[in-house]
Motif scaffolding. Structure first.
Motif, PDB file in Angstrom:
ATOM      1  N   ASN A 182      61.629  -0.432  16.385  1.00  0.00           N
ATOM      2  CA  ASN A 182      61.271   0.720  17.282  1.00  0.00           C
ATOM      3  C   ASN A 182      62.593   1.424  17.978  1.00  0.00           C
ATOM      4  O   ASN A 182      62.898   2.584  18.251  1.00  0.00           O
ATOM      5  N   GLU A 237      64.148   3.652  15.111  1.00  0.00           N
ATOM      6  CA  GLU A 237      63.458   4.919  15.116  1.00  0.00           C
ATOM      7  C   GLU A 237      63.719   5.688  16.506  1.00  0.00           C
ATOM      8  O   GLU A 237      63.912   6.919  16.324  1.00  0.00           O
ATOM      9  N   TYR A 238      63.983   5.081  17.608  1.00  0.00           N
ATOM     10  CA  TYR A 238      64.045   5.695  18.988  1.00  0.00           C
ATOM     11  C   TYR A 238      65.467   6.510  18.734  1.00  0.00           C
ATOM     12  O   TYR A 238      65.776   7.789  19.166  1.00  0.00           O
ATOM     13  N   LEU A 241      67.249   7.079  15.879  1.00  0.00           N
ATOM     14  CA  LEU A 241      67.354   8.288  14.896  1.00  0.00           C
ATOM     15  C   LEU A 241      66.257   9.514  15.412  1.00  0.00           C
ATOM     16  O   LEU A 241      66.661  10.656  15.145  1.00  0.00           O
ATOM     17  N   GLU A 242      65.392   9.354  15.937  1.00  0.00           N
ATOM     18  CA  GLU A 242      64.483  10.360  16.520  1.00  0.00           C
ATOM     19  C   GLU A 242      65.634  11.411  17.790  1.00  0.00           C
ATOM     20  O   GLU A 242      65.373  12.418  17.704  1.00  0.00           O
ATOM     21  N   ARG A 286      67.888  12.948  15.599  1.00  0.00           N
ATOM     22  CA  ARG A 286      67.513  14.338  15.031  1.00  0.00           C
ATOM     23  C   ARG A 286      66.919  15.505  15.856  1.00  0.00           C
ATOM     24  O   ARG A 286      67.392  16.589  15.814  1.00  0.00           O
ATOM     25  N   ASP A 287      66.552  15.137  17.208  1.00  0.00           N
ATOM     26  CA  ASP A 287      66.359  16.335  18.321  1.00  0.00           C
ATOM     27  C   ASP A 287      67.479  17.040  18.728  1.00  0.00           C
ATOM     28  O   ASP A 287      67.778  18.038  19.090  1.00  0.00           O
ATOM     29  N   LYS A 296      68.465  19.149  16.049  1.00  0.00           N
ATOM     30  CA  LYS A 296      67.625  20.291  15.886  1.00  0.00           C
ATOM     31  C   LYS A 296      67.858  21.343  17.021  1.00  0.00           C
ATOM     32  O   LYS A 296      67.870  22.493  16.829  1.00  0.00           O
ATOM     33  N   ARG A 344      68.348  19.881   9.137  1.00  0.00           N
ATOM     34  CA  ARG A 344      68.196  18.391   8.492  1.00  0.00           C
ATOM     35  C   ARG A 344      69.533  18.192   7.719  1.00  0.00           C
ATOM     36  O   ARG A 344      69.856  16.688   7.898  1.00  0.00           O
TER      37      ARG A 344
END
Length: 179
Positions: free
Chosen positions: A2, A5-6, A8-9, A12-13, A16, A25
């Motif tokens: 978790n 993933e946090y 990485l997110e 990514r945000d 972006k 990307r």
């Protein structure tokens, strides 16, 4: 899992919002690597006052406490945003130097020299100042007093990593946008 993933997110945000919906990307690995490198480097110096341990050939400190590391990161960012612009627009990328008028050519060229300077000196100065303050406080009052300053250094180090990655993404996004 978790936590990974946090992170990485989050990266990514960040990419972006700074680079844009259509091009972000391919730049996630670069922005993520810069963020994680600066973050881990800063925290390695903020968690332990390594500057107090003197070695025969120098001292242990955060890698971002050295101007050579921060200049290299800033130059990598500069090469990346030039690559991004040239890759997307070809030689037409250099047309941005004479927009909106050719009179602004010297200022636009000067801007490309000041971006890596500001990136490198901002990171270097903040991390060096934090480590010097902690080292002085630990040498003066070694028990409890330096702990709040060290916690503030952890916060400052995380913010500096975020600022560096955000500006790297913003510079790449700026070179990719069309006028």
């Amino acid at each position: 899992q978790n936590f990974a993933e946090y992170i990485l997110e989050f990266i990514r945000d960040l990419a972006k919002t700074q680079i844009g919906e259509e091009d972000y990307r391919s730049w996630i690995p670069f922005v993520g690597t810069v963020f994680l490198f600066v973050f881990v480097s800063n925290w390695s110096g903020a968690l332990m006052p390594w500057a107090l341990l003197e070695l025969p050939n120098g001292e242990l400190a955060a890698p971002t406490n050295d101007i050579n590391t921060t200049v290299t990161l800033a130059l990598l960012t500069s090469v990346s945003y030039f690559y991004a612009g040239l890759n997307k627009k070809g030689l037409g990328y250099f047309g941005r130097y004479i927009e909106p008028t050719p009179v602004l050519l010297p200022i636009n060229v000067l801007e490309d020299f000041t971006k890596p300077l500001s990136l490198s000196f901002r990171l270097f100065g903040n991390i060096l100042a934090d480590e010097l303050v902690v080292a002085v406080l630990v040498s003066l009052v070694p028990l409890v007093i330096p702990i709040p300053i060290m916690l503030l250094g952890l916060f400052t180090s995380a913010i500096q990593a975020l600022i560096f990655a955000t500006l790297a993404g913003a510079y790449i996004g700026e070179s990719l946008e069309g006028h």
